[in-house]
Scaffold this active site. Sequence first.
Site, PDB file in Angstrom:
ATOM      1  N   ARG A  46      32.503  43.665  48.183  1.00  0.00           N
ATOM      2  CA  ARG A  46      31.680  43.981  47.015  1.00  0.00           C
ATOM      3  C   ARG A  46      31.461  42.759  46.133  1.00  0.00           C
ATOM      4  O   ARG A  46      31.016  42.896  44.990  1.00  0.00           O
ATOM      5  CB  ARG A  46      32.335  45.100  46.223  1.00  0.00           C
ATOM      6  CG  ARG A  46      32.420  46.404  47.020  1.00  0.00           C
ATOM      7  CD  ARG A  46      33.476  47.320  46.461  1.00  0.00           C
ATOM      8  NE  ARG A  46      33.196  47.618  45.074  1.00  0.00           N
ATOM      9  CZ  ARG A  46      32.765  48.777  44.597  1.00  0.00           C
ATOM     10  NH1 ARG A  46      32.571  49.767  45.428  1.00  0.00           N
ATOM     11  NH2 ARG A  46      32.543  48.947  43.332  1.00  0.00           N
ATOM     12  N   CYS A  78      52.881  53.447  40.303  1.00  0.00           N
ATOM     13  CA  CYS A  78      53.485  54.728  39.921  1.00  0.00           C
ATOM     14  C   CYS A  78      53.763  55.594  41.126  1.00  0.00           C
ATOM     15  O   CYS A  78      54.500  56.578  41.048  1.00  0.00           O
ATOM     16  CB  CYS A  78      52.564  55.513  38.986  1.00  0.00           C
ATOM     17  SG  CYS A  78      51.229  54.565  38.274  1.00  0.00           S
ATOM     18  N   GLU A 122      46.063  36.881  43.062  1.00  0.00           N
ATOM     19  CA  GLU A 122      47.172  37.837  43.104  1.00  0.00           C
ATOM     20  C   GLU A 122      48.313  37.177  43.860  1.00  0.00           C
ATOM     21  O   GLU A 122      48.129  36.710  44.975  1.00  0.00           O
ATOM     22  CB  GLU A 122      46.704  39.127  43.798  1.00  0.00           C
ATOM     23  CG  GLU A 122      47.796  40.036  44.304  1.00  0.00           C
ATOM     24  CD  GLU A 122      48.769  40.511  43.212  1.00  0.00           C
ATOM     25  OE1 GLU A 122      48.307  40.836  42.100  1.00  0.00           O
ATOM     26  OE2 GLU A 122      49.993  40.512  43.482  1.00  0.00           O
TER      27      GLU A 122
END
Lengths: 463, 463
Positions: A75, A48, A38
């Site tokens: 995770r 949004c 990223e």
Amino acid sequence: MAAARRMVVIGGDAAGMSAASRARRLSKRGELEILAFERGHFTSYSACGIPYWAGGLVSGPDDLVARTPEAHRGRGIDVRLRSEVTEIDVAGQRVRVRELDASGGAERWHGFDDLVIATGARPRRPDMPGIDAPGVHGVQTLDDGRALLETLEGRTVERAVVVGAGYIGVEMAEALTRRGCRVTVLERGEQPMATLDPDMGRLVREAMTGLGIDTVTGAEVAEVLTGEDGRVRGVATKVSEYPAELVVLGLGVIPETGLAREAGLPLGESGGLLTDLAMRVRGHANIWAGGDCVEVLDLVSGRPRHIPLGTHANKQGQVIGTNIGGGYATFPGVVGTAVSKVCDLEIARTGLLEAQAEEVGLRFHAVTAESTSRAGYYPDARPMTVKVLAERRTGRLLGAQIVGREGAGKRVDIAAVALTAGMTVEQVASLDLGYAPPFSPVWDPVQVAARKAAAVVREAADR
Amino acid sequence: MAAARRMVVIGGDAAGMSAASRARRLSKRGELEILAFERGHFTSYSACGIPYWAGGLVSGPDDLVARTPEAHRGRGIDVRLRSEVTEIDVAGQRVRVRELDASGGAERWHGFDDLVIATGARPRRPDMPGIDAPGVHGVQTLDDGRALLETLEGRTVERAVVVGAGYIGVEMAEALTRRGCRVTVLERGEQPMATLDPDMGRLVREAMTGLGIDTVTGAEVAEVLTGEDGRVRGVATKVSEYPAELVVLGLGVIPETGLAREAGLPLGESGGLLTDLAMRVRGHANIWAGGDCVEVLDLVSGRPRHIPLGTHANKQGQVIGTNIGGGYATFPGVVGTAVSKVCDLEIARTGLLEAQAEEVGLRFHAVTAESTSRAGYYPDARPMTVKVLAERRTGRLLGAQIVGREGAGKRVDIAAVALTAGMTVEQVASLDLGYAPPFSPVWDPVQVAARKAAAVVREAADR
């Protein structure tokens, strides 16, 4: 023990991280290694939500993050922030990554067995003088949102101009109004909300004016005006100037597919990646794509379209993750549903506009009906306008648009499901929908319009 | 000139007057004469609005009347109030009418070419001591509502008992709470809202208790207690007494089909009239029936059911009027959708309950999921529980139930349309529904449940 397969994800937001999470759940760690790059500072966030952060309704950016990089790492997903993929080597099954915060901008290649392209979209930034001046903001990423908030909190913003009156534009108009700014929205088109037909857009414009938001249509921005300090001092169209200490770009987004293009991957007319139903990039068995960087199949027109929406990104990510994880899932397509609000004005649409229907050769009747959100006699029954398009002869529902107040917007779901099922307006009028006076008139407003359309279809057939 | 055909309508509320209005619009006055008999004082009113009138939210009865007798007459429908049809002579094509306000109760025969039976339903009134005492009220007609309001306004009502915790029961509980009464709801069953599965009913019960409404389940009312003045002073079950100055019966309704039964017309198990898809009484070319006095086809179970709801009555009336007026229309059936609220608690259902699905031989997975009405980070996001039933193996959606707060109830429409279309839960999870943070999480709550159900179906199939 065999070496683990490696899944590489480009883009740490909705589509990418949904894919990663789902694949992680379906696969043992020793069998699948997941590496996500990223280039920003955040993962799995709600872009949004940025207008509501800007409007002070939500405390950002943390509240907008559904899952932090740490949570993903915990995770078993290896997330690398500030890591920009600069090249996809399709034949070599590897990506080149630049670590943005490393001195010298070190680059490294990382191999993949499966690649997920979830690079999102970027705001349209018209090429004009001043566009890069401090005080001009997009609202596409949390990093954009943070920059916007810094402007809003760092100086007095009395006047703001929002360029473009689409979803982001009107939501930002609400946000800035809420912060006490005087807001002018400049829209190039004939009416705000080009995602609606002009007659419905006119209702939005009237309501926005009523809300104190100055809405100028037919206004093509030619220049961002800057002061001696280099900062924004306004915006100029060919005919007028609009002073402002803040300019927000709400001109929509375009797929962020430069990497994919350079790698020779197939793109559609909008520049979005083309995939199959399993969200595989067409012609590539182990390259997947989802979210704002892909085109989706519009089930009503049968055409691919670019519809950047978080809800599609999440679903597509889940489909990709299921397939990479050894399961089977497809993303069947969309019907073009969207809902938004400006203050208490709710705006929704699904299916085709008149122009879109014409473009694909459909002939139709367009019918508009007025109704109320609740039984007429019930307190707070609010007026609502519903427009539906019904195919000539067959009466098949082709689209619906709604403009109203509280209780209007989500009614579009009735039409969205009916469109997906291929129902006629007569069938819609016969649907068994929830009725009680606090919830609806005895005929739901969508059914009032559908019933009227059915009568028009019948009448035309009788002639 | 040929004599006009005559359409006779029995019952001046939703189904009957919708039929009359629609037939009137389609036919010239010289060709069709329309005569409607109503035994009460009102026409075309919203009985569903009575709880809100009782609660002081609506000023009745006028606000609840959609169209007055005068308005109907002005449009060429001859409405006779206080006129009770006492016999249907099928072979002779005539009805006998008693004018209730005429001295001596004069009766007259009126011939018909087409007859519309829209006699509605009547509240269940258990046969027990005191049931007819002043202060015991049904809430089925505007005349009932007026009598109730007289009681509420004529004396001090500190404590009220509502017998039955179905839709009318819970709506009346809200109304009386709103008026400042201490309300006890007595329900014979295990949980309130027998229209929900018990696990969902439990959520309603907990919420009602939280709202200050005393909800007693497993409570079979044995007697209405009366004082020396003959008025209600409470209600007794076998184990306890509940003092009250007002008792409202919310035990549901049964079809008002005594006339039809005596005339030898076909009735179903519930006592409702049986019709064909055009709303003709089975086996009778010129006798029609609609509204609360008929059984409807439940499209999910394939069984006829009695579902008295104004929304069905209006649709059926319109179908009848269209057909009598020379057009063509059908009422395809229902999926069992209903929505209600108690204060800010919203309750909705569509399709089959677990017990109903079992009864017709369906096997299914039942899945419950928690979600919120808006994006989790958005202000006023309210919790919501959605339960869905999915058929084993096929994954077809069989039913949905929702209990939540603001924004929960009307979401049932998504499931209602999907049920009508025969969609699977996987298809529901893929639907393109309206998403924006103020309106919904990125997966609509109905989709959250559907997605979970789809996973369970898949897992069971893999075994």
